[in-house]
Write an enzyme that holds these catalytic residues in place. Structure first.
Site, PDB file in Angstrom:
ATOM      1  N   GLY A 211       8.799   0.983   3.498  1.00 40.22           N
ATOM      2  CA  GLY A 211       7.529   0.836   2.781  1.00 40.22           C
ATOM      3  C   GLY A 211       6.746  -0.449   3.014  1.00 40.22           C
ATOM      4  O   GLY A 211       5.563  -0.518   2.696  1.00 40.22           O
TER       5      GLY A 211
ATOM      6  N   GLU B 240       0.930   3.765  11.674  1.00 38.17           N
ATOM      7  CA  GLU B 240       0.457   4.337  10.405  1.00 38.17           C
ATOM      8  C   GLU B 240       1.270   3.868   9.191  1.00 38.17           C
ATOM      9  O   GLU B 240       0.746   3.815   8.077  1.00 38.17           O
ATOM     10  CB  GLU B 240       0.450   5.879  10.474  1.00 38.17           C
ATOM     11  CG  GLU B 240       1.806   6.547  10.719  1.00 38.17           C
ATOM     12  CD  GLU B 240       2.150   6.693  12.194  1.00 38.17           C
ATOM     13  OE1 GLU B 240       1.455   6.067  13.029  1.00 38.17           O
ATOM     14  OE2 GLU B 240       3.120   7.418  12.517  1.00 38.17           O
TER      15      GLU B 240
ATOM     16  N   LYS C 285      13.011 -11.393  29.567  1.00 31.99           N
ATOM     17  CA  LYS C 285      13.984 -11.382  30.669  1.00 31.99           C
ATOM     18  C   LYS C 285      14.032 -10.020  31.345  1.00 31.99           C
ATOM     19  O   LYS C 285      14.520  -9.886  32.459  1.00 31.99           O
ATOM     20  CB  LYS C 285      15.358 -11.753  30.089  1.00 31.99           C
ATOM     21  CG  LYS C 285      16.377 -12.044  31.135  1.00 31.99           C
ATOM     22  CD  LYS C 285      17.561 -12.860  30.679  1.00 31.99           C
ATOM     23  CE  LYS C 285      18.427 -12.378  29.584  1.00 31.99           C
ATOM     24  NZ  LYS C 285      19.735 -13.034  29.557  1.00 31.99           N
TER      25      LYS C 285
ATOM     26  N   GLU D  78      11.030 -14.074  24.320  1.00 33.41           N
ATOM     27  CA  GLU D  78      12.435 -13.939  23.922  1.00 33.41           C
ATOM     28  C   GLU D  78      13.273 -13.805  25.178  1.00 33.41           C
ATOM     29  O   GLU D  78      13.208 -12.774  25.862  1.00 33.41           O
ATOM     30  CB  GLU D  78      12.600 -12.698  23.047  1.00 33.41           C
ATOM     31  CG  GLU D  78      14.036 -12.447  22.662  1.00 33.41           C
ATOM     32  CD  GLU D  78      14.385 -10.975  22.561  1.00 33.41           C
ATOM     33  OE1 GLU D  78      15.329 -10.657  21.849  1.00 33.41           O
ATOM     34  OE2 GLU D  78      13.731 -10.144  23.222  1.00 33.41           O
TER      35      GLU D  78
ATOM     36  N   ASP E  48      17.896 -10.014  14.992  1.00 29.66           N
ATOM     37  CA  ASP E  48      18.858  -9.427  15.929  1.00 29.66           C
ATOM     38  C   ASP E  48      20.279  -9.937  15.722  1.00 29.66           C
ATOM     39  O   ASP E  48      21.196  -9.487  16.411  1.00 29.66           O
ATOM     40  CB  ASP E  48      18.433  -9.717  17.375  1.00 29.66           C
ATOM     41  CG  ASP E  48      17.210  -8.910  17.763  1.00 29.66           C
ATOM     42  OD1 ASP E  48      17.058  -7.779  17.251  1.00 29.66           O
ATOM     43  OD2 ASP E  48      16.401  -9.414  18.554  1.00 29.66           O
TER      44      ASP E  48
ATOM     45  N   ASP F 204       0.856  -1.188   0.000  1.00 35.24           N
ATOM     46  CA  ASP F 204       0.000   0.000   0.000  1.00 35.24           C
ATOM     47  C   ASP F 204       0.893   1.240   0.000  1.00 35.24           C
ATOM     48  O   ASP F 204       1.445   1.628   1.036  1.00 35.24           O
ATOM     49  CB  ASP F 204      -0.888  -0.031   1.261  1.00 35.24           C
ATOM     50  CG  ASP F 204      -1.793   1.189   1.349  1.00 35.24           C
ATOM     51  OD1 ASP F 204      -1.794   2.009   0.406  1.00 35.24           O
ATOM     52  OD2 ASP F 204      -2.500   1.315   2.368  1.00 35.24           O
TER      53      ASP F 204
ATOM     54  N   ASN G  41       7.743  -4.481  27.719  1.00 34.52           N
ATOM     55  CA  ASN G  41       8.796  -4.015  28.628  1.00 34.52           C
ATOM     56  C   ASN G  41       8.934  -2.496  28.652  1.00 34.52           C
ATOM     57  O   ASN G  41       9.275  -1.922  29.682  1.00 34.52           O
ATOM     58  CB  ASN G  41      10.134  -4.632  28.222  1.00 34.52           C
ATOM     59  CG  ASN G  41      11.272  -4.176  29.116  1.00 34.52           C
ATOM     60  OD1 ASN G  41      11.257  -4.435  30.315  1.00 34.52           O
ATOM     61  ND2 ASN G  41      12.240  -3.459  28.554  1.00 34.52           N
TER      62      ASN G  41
ATOM     63  N   ASP H 230       8.362  -9.898  23.543  1.00 39.02           N
ATOM     64  CA  ASP H 230       9.696  -9.320  23.423  1.00 39.02           C
ATOM     65  C   ASP H 230      10.371  -9.216  24.795  1.00 39.02           C
ATOM     66  O   ASP H 230       9.731  -8.865  25.791  1.00 39.02           O
ATOM     67  CB  ASP H 230       9.543  -7.911  22.824  1.00 39.02           C
ATOM     68  CG  ASP H 230      10.871  -7.233  22.551  1.00 39.02           C
ATOM     69  OD1 ASP H 230      11.671  -7.818  21.807  1.00 39.02           O
ATOM     70  OD2 ASP H 230      11.104  -6.131  23.076  1.00 39.02           O
TER      71      ASP H 230
ATOM     72  N   ASN I  25       0.498   4.516   2.463  1.00 41.17           N
ATOM     73  CA  ASN I  25       0.973   4.668   3.849  1.00 41.17           C
ATOM     74  C   ASN I  25       2.492   4.817   3.937  1.00 41.17           C
ATOM     75  O   ASN I  25       3.055   4.751   5.039  1.00 41.17           O
ATOM     76  CB  ASN I  25       0.480   3.503   4.727  1.00 41.17           C
ATOM     77  CG  ASN I  25       1.051   2.168   4.273  1.00 41.17           C
ATOM     78  OD1 ASN I  25       2.010   2.125   3.499  1.00 41.17           O
ATOM     79  ND2 ASN I  25       0.476   1.076   4.756  1.00 41.17           N
TER      80      ASN I  25
ATOM     81  N   ARG J 260      18.087  -7.053   8.340  1.00 38.21           N
ATOM     82  CA  ARG J 260      16.671  -6.759   8.089  1.00 38.21           C
ATOM     83  C   ARG J 260      16.535  -6.336   6.626  1.00 38.21           C
ATOM     84  O   ARG J 260      16.141  -5.210   6.294  1.00 38.21           O
ATOM     85  CB  ARG J 260      16.204  -5.659   9.043  1.00 38.21           C
ATOM     86  CG  ARG J 260      16.185  -6.132  10.507  1.00 38.21           C
ATOM     87  CD  ARG J 260      16.848  -5.184  11.451  1.00 38.21           C
ATOM     88  NE  ARG J 260      16.915  -5.741  12.806  1.00 38.21           N
ATOM     89  CZ  ARG J 260      16.620  -5.057  13.905  1.00 38.21           C
ATOM     90  NH1 ARG J 260      16.247  -3.801  13.829  1.00 38.21           N
ATOM     91  NH2 ARG J 260      16.716  -5.632  15.091  1.00 38.21           N
TER      92      ARG J 260
HETATM   93  C1  NOJ Z   1      14.575  -7.719  21.316  1.00 41.51           C
HETATM   94  C2  NOJ Z   1      14.129  -7.502  19.915  1.00 41.51           C
HETATM   95  O1  NOJ Z   1      14.166  -8.679  19.220  1.00 41.51           O
HETATM   96  C3  NOJ Z   1      15.023  -6.424  19.406  1.00 41.51           C
HETATM   97  O2  NOJ Z   1      14.985  -6.342  18.034  1.00 41.51           O
HETATM   98  C4  NOJ Z   1      14.600  -5.178  20.104  1.00 41.51           C
HETATM   99  O3  NOJ Z   1      15.383  -4.091  19.714  1.00 41.51           O
HETATM  100  C5  NOJ Z   1      14.741  -5.352  21.618  1.00 41.51           C
HETATM  101  N1  NOJ Z   1      14.212  -6.589  22.066  1.00 41.51           N
HETATM  102  C6  NOJ Z   1      14.044  -4.237  22.360  1.00 41.51           C
HETATM  103  O4  NOJ Z   1      12.664  -4.293  22.106  1.00 41.51           O
END
Ligand code: NOJ
Length: 714
Positions: A70, A128, A250, A275, A346, A45, A161, A247, A48, A397
């Site tokens: 995008g 958005e 820990k 995670e 990550d 789209d 978190n 997310d 946006n 990414r």
């Molecule tokens: C872990 C996520 O996978 C990472 O990409 C992110 O930056 C951090 N947590 C903080 O949210």
């Protein structure tokens, strides 16, 4: 004429939405998950791309890897056929909720934007750049509906978190469906923790209460934040989210998370995995499996990921993977629920760290046949990678550049995803190493008489002769299930061998090859492979999955037993039975399914909670002195408090002592119940000092959060 009020209409719509969702939820062990960084996948789209409220965060040139490029929810919807064709049954999307609207320059002055989704500002609206400039749910709803029509579940990345950066941009600002609640500098109600960044990643207090990378740290024990985050996850469920990747678990308050899991499961059938970044040698490894076992939230399998890296990305020996699996399978109560991966957003992709296409394919074959629920990181099937500065964040990414359905990896994933559906050994089976050297790993998965035997040779140049291999496969000739896609060979199990371990005729496993041999048997009676969730209070809806359950009707009616007590059945099919947890005493149960011919299944462990969970902060002042490795724990009279357990695994803790000798911990305890509890010290050598005096008591509120503070009784 009677008219429905808008609230009644909304409730009705919600009920319809949940009903539509529920049919697709549960039994994630059969899923193959595909992880997408929404911004980088496909621009469905153009309207946006550069929305007015956050104009300038979009880089159409795709030069700045830290701006939006995008990709959006519509783009994922448009590629569902590609994903379905690969056998994908669940998609994990980036956090879709409204993120920071203000550009923050990085250290070199170059602009950055939260294209990844981890810098939330409003958990009740859609970002958005992913939906529309009204921050409406339209694109999200459209995606979940389309995915469900294709038999695909949507897993939302949920990040409770923190909000966004506390010292720049919007200064951590948090909104509730458009209404400003607070930011880090205007926080009269204590919605944030105001502590320094985490310095020591092995310190339990710092991990949970200090700040992660300057991201404004939410105070989940605050009743407004507690209610807000739980309402947000339920809203996502109401809009069709089937599961959640949570997310940074820990870094969130661990004891609070038990109540988040409970709230999500109580609202609708779902699946949560967190995670928790770690390795086996991490001093908090024991805390991680205690957390998973008791909270009912599964985890991403970071230890196995580390071993996969060493073996398929470096020159590592297969014993590294084998040892990791043995240690994890001994600690985690439900290893088949662990969510496994070889790549994610990550870490540098495997192809950026010394692997090649062959090794990546071999690692994917391992992932899709090993125990656990596999995640394919988007683009791995296209052998996507960018090795700039080692290929780490943000170069992992990548923009998706092709959607080719003929790559070896695409065909491999498709073939093994099909096997997960047709042979229950992959989803439900045990794991046994059968033959191993530094380059070769032969392992077997078995669930009753369903068997899958896998052989991998990762060597670039050495063929290996495999002698003395044993298998549970019955006598016969087995072609390679992958049709030689990765160079596999056929297998012969000579006739005349009895018992569960049959010798295999010697064979040669060529360099860089994977072979998969399998046999799927029939079920003479009910065989249960999964219970989900595995922790919950009376009334909670739970699903048993497996096979041979029959229709539930016949000479008798099918039943599910908790000891002598039968549960109310919600739905019954040959492979899945949903029921409500009966009103039995809390504690550990072995749940058994009985079919209509009175055949009983294998038992499945389930923990019945006393009630819905409410997070309470327990403080004990002036506790006895501790030396390194000694900790104070909480124990009490309900299953949530460990039923007076006095060990690391049974009591609640270790408690935290930023100000020793005062210790505190959040524990999720049953709403409305008067609990009895005490504190104890477990010393490094295992010796236990119990608090004296009579039990403390506390009546837990019916909802919200609570706190209780007492002095240690000598
Ligand atoms: C872990 C996520 O996978 C990472 O990409 C992110 O930056 C951090 N947590 C903080 O949210």
């Amino acid at each position: 004429m009677l008219r429905n009020t808008p609230q009644q209409v909304a409730r009705l719509l919600l009920a319809v939405l949940i009903a539509a969702t529920a049919s697709l939820a549960q039994d994630f062990k059969k899923q193959v998950i595909y992880q997408i960084v929404t911004d980088r996948f496909f621009d469905g789209d153009k309207a946006n791309d550069n929305p007015p409220q956050s104009a300038g965060m979009f880089d159409p040139t795709k030069n700045n890897w830290r701006l939006y490029w995008g990709g959006d929810l519509a783009g994922i919807e448009q590629k569902l056929a590609y994903l379905k064709g690969m056998g994908i049954t669940a998609i994990w999307i980036s956090p879709p909720v409204d993120n920071l609207n203000v550009i923050i320059p990085d250290r070199s002055g170059s602009p950055t934007a939260p294209y990844h989704g981890y810098h939330a500002r409003d958990f009740k609206r859609i970002e958005e750049h992913f939906g529309d400039s009204g921050n409406s749910w339209t694109a999200f709803d459209s995606l979940t509906r389309a995915a469900h029509r294709n038999g695909i579940k949507i897993i939302v990345d949920f990040a409770p978190n923190h909000t966004n950066t506390r010292n720049a941009g919007e200064f951590g600002a948090l909104y509730d469906d458009g209404k400003f609640l607070a930011d880090y500098n205007h926080d009269p109600n204590g919605f944030f923790h105001h502590n320094p960044n985490i310095g020591d990643y092995n310190d339990r207090y710092q991990l949970q209460y200090n700040t992660l990378f300057d991201l404004a740290d939410l105070n989940q024990e605050n009743p407004t934040i507690d209610a807000y985050l739980k309402a947000a996850i339920k809203q996502l469920e109401a809009h069709g989210a089937d599961g959640f990747r949570v997310d940074a678990v820990k870094h969130v308050t661990w004891g609070w998370e038990y109540s988040l899991v409970n709230a999500a499961y109580t609202y609708a059938p779902t699946f949560l995995f967190g995670e928790w970044m770690e390795s086996l040698s991490d001093p908090l490894f024991h805390d991680s499996y205690k957390f998973a076992n008791r909270s009912g939230m599964s985890l991403l399998d970071y230890p196995l990921y580390g071993a996969i890296r060493e073996v398929f990305g470096g020159g590592g020996d297969f014993s590294k993977i084998d040892q990791t699996l043995s240690v994890e399978n001994a600690g985690f109560a439900r290893p088949n629920d662990l969510v496994t991966f070889v790549d994610n957003h990550d870490q540098p992709r495997l192809l950026s760290v010394g692997s090649d296409d062959n090794r990546l394919n071999e690692s994917l074959a391992f992932l899709l046949t090993c125990r656990g629920i596999p995640v394919i990181y988007y683009g791995d099937e296209q052998h996507l990678h960018n090795d700039t500065r080692g290929g780490g964040d943000p170069y992992d990414r990548n923009p998706m550049t092709s959607f080719d359905t003929t790559t070896t990896a695409y065909r491999l994933i498709k073939q093994l995803a099909a096997l997960r559906q047709s042979n229950d050994a992959l989803a439900y089976g045990g794991f046994h190493e059968r033959w191993m050297n530094q380059d070769v790993y032969v392992f077997e998965r078995q669930f009753f008489n369903d068997t899958v035997l896998v052989a991998i040779n990762k060597s670039n140049s050495s063929d290996y002769r495999i002698d003395g291999l044993l298998t549970a496969l019955p006598a016969g000739n087995y072609p390679d299930y992958l049709n030689r896609l990765l160079g596999g060979v056929a297998l012969t199990v000579p006739s005349g061998n009895g018992g569960g371990s049959h010798p295999v005729s010697s064979f040669t496993l060529p360099a860089h090859s994977v072979a998969v041999w399998q046999a799927a048997g029939s079920a003479p009676g009910p065989q249960v492979g999964s219970i989900g969730p595995a922790v919950g209070q009376p009334g909670l809806r739970v699903t048993l999955a497996g096979r041979g359950f029959g229709s539930g009707v016949g000479p008798g009616f099918g039943k599910v037993f908790f000891g002598p007590t039968a549960a109310a059945i919600v739905s019954w099919s040959d492979s899945s039975v949903a029921f409500a947890v009966p009103r039995v005493l809390s504690g550990a149960y072995s749940v058994e399914l009985m079919d209509s011919r009175h055949s009983r299944s294998n038992p499945m462990p389930f923990t019945v909670l006393t009630g819905e969970l409410v997070p309470v902060t327990f403080t004990v002042n002036n506790a006895p002195q501790t030396r390194a490795g000694d900790y104070i724990f909480l124990t009490g009279d309900t299953v949530e408090l460990g039923n007076w357990g006095t060990t690391f695994d049974t009591a609640v803790g270790p408690m935290l002592a930023p100000h020793e000798p005062n210790w505190f911990i959040v524990a999720s305890v049953p709403a409305g119940v008067t609990i009895r509890f005490k504190f104890l010290r477990i010393a490094a050598d295992g010796s236990v000092t119990r608090e004296g005096g009579s039990d403390h008591t506390y009546t837990v509120l019916a909802s919200g959060t609570g706190s209780v503070s007492v002095d240690w009784q000598h």
